[in-house]
Structures are given as structure tokens and as C-alpha cells.
Design a protein around this motif. Structure first.
Motif, PDB file in Angstrom:
ATOM      1  N   SER A   1       1.246   1.947   2.260  1.00 18.58           N
ATOM      2  CA  SER A   1      -0.298   1.749   2.041  1.00 18.58           C
ATOM      3  C   SER A   1      -0.869   2.576   3.429  1.00 18.58           C
ATOM      4  O   SER A   1      -1.907   3.014   3.074  1.00 18.58           O
ATOM      5  CB  SER A   1      -0.475   0.201   2.415  1.00 18.58           C
ATOM      6  OG  SER A   1      -1.832  -0.017   2.944  1.00 18.58           O
TER       7      SER A   1
ATOM      8  N   ILE B   1      -0.856   4.558  -2.973  1.00 17.87           N
ATOM      9  CA  ILE B   1      -0.997   3.296  -3.854  1.00 17.87           C
ATOM     10  C   ILE B   1       0.301   3.270  -4.854  1.00 17.87           C
ATOM     11  O   ILE B   1       0.834   2.276  -5.368  1.00 17.87           O
ATOM     12  CB  ILE B   1      -2.354   3.106  -4.262  1.00 17.87           C
ATOM     13  CG1 ILE B   1      -2.411   1.566  -4.763  1.00 17.87           C
ATOM     14  CG2 ILE B   1      -2.506   3.919  -5.557  1.00 17.87           C
ATOM     15  CD1 ILE B   1      -2.240   0.577  -3.808  1.00 17.87           C
TER      16      ILE B   1
ATOM     17  N   ASN C   1       2.786   0.377  -5.215  1.00 16.87           N
ATOM     18  CA  ASN C   1       2.845  -0.633  -6.427  1.00 16.87           C
ATOM     19  C   ASN C   1       4.365  -0.590  -7.294  1.00 16.87           C
ATOM     20  O   ASN C   1       4.792  -1.472  -7.701  1.00 16.87           O
ATOM     21  CB  ASN C   1       1.733   0.006  -7.542  1.00 16.87           C
ATOM     22  CG  ASN C   1       1.314  -1.114  -8.569  1.00 16.87           C
ATOM     23  OD1 ASN C   1       1.433  -2.457  -8.248  1.00 16.87           O
ATOM     24  ND2 ASN C   1       1.688  -0.770  -9.823  1.00 16.87           N
TER      25      ASN C   1
ATOM     26  N   TYR D   1      -4.665  -2.025  -1.760  1.00 15.07           N
ATOM     27  CA  TYR D   1      -5.372  -1.537  -2.763  1.00 15.07           C
ATOM     28  C   TYR D   1      -6.995  -1.422  -2.263  1.00 15.07           C
ATOM     29  O   TYR D   1      -7.817  -0.610  -2.532  1.00 15.07           O
ATOM     30  CB  TYR D   1      -5.654  -2.578  -4.182  1.00 15.07           C
ATOM     31  CG  TYR D   1      -4.422  -2.020  -4.882  1.00 15.07           C
ATOM     32  CD1 TYR D   1      -4.514  -0.907  -6.006  1.00 15.07           C
ATOM     33  CD2 TYR D   1      -3.421  -2.914  -5.195  1.00 15.07           C
ATOM     34  CE1 TYR D   1      -3.698  -0.654  -6.891  1.00 15.07           C
ATOM     35  CE2 TYR D   1      -2.525  -2.587  -6.114  1.00 15.07           C
ATOM     36  CZ  TYR D   1      -2.551  -1.491  -6.843  1.00 15.07           C
ATOM     37  OH  TYR D   1      -1.708  -1.098  -7.866  1.00 15.07           O
TER      38      TYR D   1
ATOM     39  N   GLY E   1      -7.136  -5.285  -6.326  1.00 15.03           N
ATOM     40  CA  GLY E   1      -6.700  -6.131  -5.432  1.00 15.03           C
ATOM     41  C   GLY E   1      -7.271  -7.788  -5.884  1.00 15.03           C
ATOM     42  O   GLY E   1      -6.350  -8.557  -5.498  1.00 15.03           O
TER      43      GLY E   1
END
Length: 164
Positions: free
Chosen positions: A52, A57, A61, A82, A91
Motif C-alpha cells: 500500500s 495495489i 490484492n 484502495y 474499497g
């Protein structure tokens, strides 16, 4: 530790990760995958935080999807990730998925989601979340209160603040 007979574990890696820059953090992640499967929420959350911070991302994820167990902090971290990457709509969907999976949101979760609604000027969606907060009897702490104030001011709904 690598040169000694002391064996690393999830806790070791969890402590090391926040001290790493992004490139070394990816190497640590590769070692974690090689040594043992990602089975610890604390370690997984620290990996999420690392990715992050680098706004990666996709990797964040992937870590989330591979985690066997996810706690509230893990969900909050990915939702924040997010939001931080300008993908708050994803998000918000995670927030909804979290509820479906039976994970109970906390004040921090609500604050992230409300701030995202404020950013997107989605006042009516935010009002539904505000209503949910009130129905559940959740205390309006400083995180939630500030998020609601931010939301209603940005969306010119000052009368809601006065009424509550």
C-alpha cells in the motif's frame, strides 16, 4: 539470523517488514512464500501495508486473496490501500463484502468509507452508512465524527450536522 542457526518465523518477518524499503520488502515477501505459506494475519497485514505504501495495489490484492485468515485490521488495511490509490469505489465494495463475510466494521472502517463517500460526493450512500452506524449503536468517536463533518460540509448538507 540467516547466518546463525536461529530459524525465522512469521513474527520475525512481521517485525522486519516495516523496517524494509520496498525492494528489500519484496525480497522478504519472496522468502516468506518460499519458507512457508502466508498463514498469519499479522504478517499478511504488514505485507499489505508495505505494498500500500508503494501504491502497488495489485500485489496488495494478491496478498489479501492468498491469506487463509483475515481479521478486521487486514480488511481495513486493504480498504485504506484502495482509497489511498484513488480507487475508493473498490474499497467501498470491499466494505460491503466484509459485511457479507460477517466481519464487523469498527470506527476506523466507517471513517475510511465515509471519507471516500465525501471525496466522491456520494452523500446519500454515506447517509445510509451513517444510519447504519446509529442503528448499531456505534459511538461516534473522533474518527467517525470528523468523517461525517467532512462529508456533510463537502456535500453542503449542514442541516444534517445540526440535527444530529
Amino acid at each position: 539470523m540467516r547466518h546463525c542457526s536461529i530459524k525465522s518465523n512469521n513474527y520475525t518477518y512481521s517485525i522486519v517488514l516495516p523496517c524494509c524499503d520496498f525492494e528489500f520488502g519484496k525480497q522478504v515477501h519472496a522468502e516468506v512464500v518460499k519458507v512457508f505459506y502466508l498463514s498469519d494475519e499479522f504478517l499478511g497485514t504488514n505485507l499489505l501495508r508495505m505494498y500500500s505504501g508503494a501504491r502497488d495495489i495489485d500485489s496488495a490484492n494478491k496478498v489479501f486473496d492468498e491469506m487463509l485468515m483475515r481479521d478486521l485490521f487486514t480488511w481495513n488495511t486493504l480498504i485504506f490501500c484502495y482509497s489511498k490509490c484513488g480507487m475508493g469505489d473498490v474499497g467501498v465494495e470491499l466494505f460491503r463484502q466484509m459485511d457479507i463475510e460477517g466481519v464487523i466494521a469498527d470506527d476506523y472502517t466507517y471513517a475510511i468509507v465515509l471519507n471516500e463517500f465525501a471525496f466522491c460526493s456520494q452523500v446519500f450512500e454515506a447517509m445510509q452508512v451513517h444510519s447504519l452506524i446509529l442503528r448499531c449503536g456505534i459511538r461516534l468517536d473522533r474518527f467517525i465524527s470528523n468523517s461525517l463533518l467532512n462529508l456533510y460540509c463537502k456535500c453542503s448538507f449542514m442541516f444534517v450536522i445540526i440535527l444530529n
